[in-house]
Design an enzyme around this catalytic site. Structure first.
Site, PDB file in Angstrom:
ATOM      1  N   PRO A  11       0.799  -1.222   0.000  1.00 22.40           N
ATOM      2  CA  PRO A  11       0.000   0.000   0.000  1.00 22.40           C
ATOM      3  C   PRO A  11       0.834   1.275   0.000  1.00 22.40           C
ATOM      4  CG  PRO A  11      -0.109  -1.079   2.144  1.00 22.40           C
ATOM      5  CD  PRO A  11       0.587  -2.019   1.212  1.00 22.40           C
ATOM      6  N   ASN A  12       0.315   2.225  -0.737  1.00 20.69           N
ATOM      7  CA  ASN A  12       0.841   3.584  -0.848  1.00 20.69           C
ATOM      8  C   ASN A  12       2.118   3.694  -1.665  1.00 20.69           C
ATOM      9  OD1 ASN A  12      -1.257   4.883   0.697  1.00 20.69           O
ATOM     10  ND2 ASN A  12      -0.342   3.902   2.486  1.00 20.69           N
ATOM     11  N   ARG A  19       4.533  11.174  -2.093  1.00 22.03           N
ATOM     12  CA  ARG A  19       4.182  11.112  -0.675  1.00 22.03           C
ATOM     13  C   ARG A  19       5.443  11.180   0.173  1.00 22.03           C
ATOM     14  NH1 ARG A  19       3.696   5.851   2.319  1.00 22.03           N
ATOM     15  NH2 ARG A  19       3.058   6.461   4.395  1.00 22.03           N
ATOM     16  N   TYR A  24      10.836   9.122   1.577  1.00 21.37           N
ATOM     17  CA  TYR A  24      10.874   8.104   0.527  1.00 21.37           C
ATOM     18  C   TYR A  24      11.582   8.534  -0.747  1.00 21.37           C
ATOM     19  CZ  TYR A  24       7.419   6.041   3.620  1.00 21.37           C
ATOM     20  OH  TYR A  24       6.788   5.521   4.721  1.00 21.37           O
ATOM     21  N   ASN A  75       7.996  -5.592  -0.903  1.00 21.07           N
ATOM     22  CA  ASN A  75       7.926  -4.419  -0.039  1.00 21.07           C
ATOM     23  C   ASN A  75       6.480  -4.365   0.434  1.00 21.07           C
ATOM     24  OD1 ASN A  75       7.710  -1.957   1.213  1.00 21.07           O
ATOM     25  ND2 ASN A  75       8.945  -0.865  -0.309  1.00 21.07           N
ATOM     26  N   ALA A  78       3.154  -0.931   4.929  1.00 17.55           N
ATOM     27  CA  ALA A  78       2.522  -0.982   6.251  1.00 17.55           C
ATOM     28  C   ALA A  78       2.031  -2.382   6.620  1.00 17.55           C
ATOM     29  CB  ALA A  78       1.369   0.016   6.326  1.00 17.55           C
ATOM     30  N   GLU A  99      12.812  -9.110   1.662  1.00 19.19           N
ATOM     31  CA  GLU A  99      11.951  -7.998   2.093  1.00 19.19           C
ATOM     32  C   GLU A  99      12.709  -6.686   1.880  1.00 19.19           C
ATOM     33  OE1 GLU A  99       9.671  -6.535   6.180  1.00 19.19           O
ATOM     34  OE2 GLU A  99      10.938  -8.319   6.222  1.00 19.19           O
ATOM     35  N   HIS A 101      12.465  -2.339   2.249  1.00 20.63           N
ATOM     36  CA  HIS A 101      11.826  -1.109   2.728  1.00 20.63           C
ATOM     37  C   HIS A 101      12.684   0.060   2.258  1.00 20.63           C
ATOM     38  CE1 HIS A 101       8.924  -3.151   5.237  1.00 20.63           C
ATOM     39  NE2 HIS A 101       9.903  -3.979   5.564  1.00 20.63           N
ATOM     40  N   ARG A 108      12.286   4.731  12.721  1.00 21.59           N
ATOM     41  CA  ARG A 108      10.991   5.399  12.654  1.00 21.59           C
ATOM     42  C   ARG A 108      10.162   5.059  13.884  1.00 21.59           C
ATOM     43  NH1 ARG A 108       8.430   5.053   7.008  1.00 21.59           N
ATOM     44  NH2 ARG A 108       7.244   6.732   7.942  1.00 21.59           N
TER      45      ARG A 108
END
Length: 147
Positions: A11-12, A19, A24, A75, A78, A99, A101, A108
């Site tokens: 998502p996103n 964003r 990012y 990835n 969330a 994985e 990110h 964070r």
């Protein structure tokens, strides 16, 4: 015949470059896709590159990859922190899972420090920006040559 790597984005990530660019970066998901195509060609791999905001799509694609892919780069965004269902789908796979990110999730918010997906991942790349995808492809190529 080239080995196939599924690159799945959660998502996103469709908003990558738009964003929170201070977190990012400014490159878009299309930029990432093009970078991955070039890297895959260099490594003799074929890629399937997908993105969805829907958890069930990611689960369906992981299940599809069980039969069609030699490795999965994911990835989960969330969903890393919430989705036991994605972990279960990945756990049914025998191929390498990497994985990725874009941000360093460990610097964070505390809720981002835990990833269910990491329990299945053969490697985790975080905090390298979009270059993390290229590192993941290189690692996938290495793992596939070793197998």
């Amino acid at each position: 015949m080239a080995k196939v790597v599924y690159i799945l984005n959660g998502p996103n990530l469709n908003l990558l470059g738009k964003r929170e660019p201070e977190i990012y970066g400014h490159q878009t998901l299309n930029d990432v896709h093009q970078m991955c195509v070039a890297q895959a060609e260099n490594d003799g791999l074929d890629i399937v590159f997908r993105q969805s905001n829907a958890e069930h799509d990611l689960i369906d694609w992981v299940q599809e990859a069980r039969e069609a892919a030699h490795a999965i780069i994911i990835n989960p965004a969330a969903y890393s922190h919430t989705s036991i269902a994605i972990l279960d789908a990945l756990s049914a796979c025998t191929c390498p899972v990497i994985e990725v990110h874009v941000s360093n999730i460990h610097r964070r918010e505390a809720f981002r420090h835990h990833s269910y997906v990491s329990q299945k991942a053969d490697a985790v790349i975080a905090g390298c920006g979009v270059e993390g995808y290229l590192l993941a492809l290189q690692r996938a190529a290495t793992l596939l040559k070793e197998s």
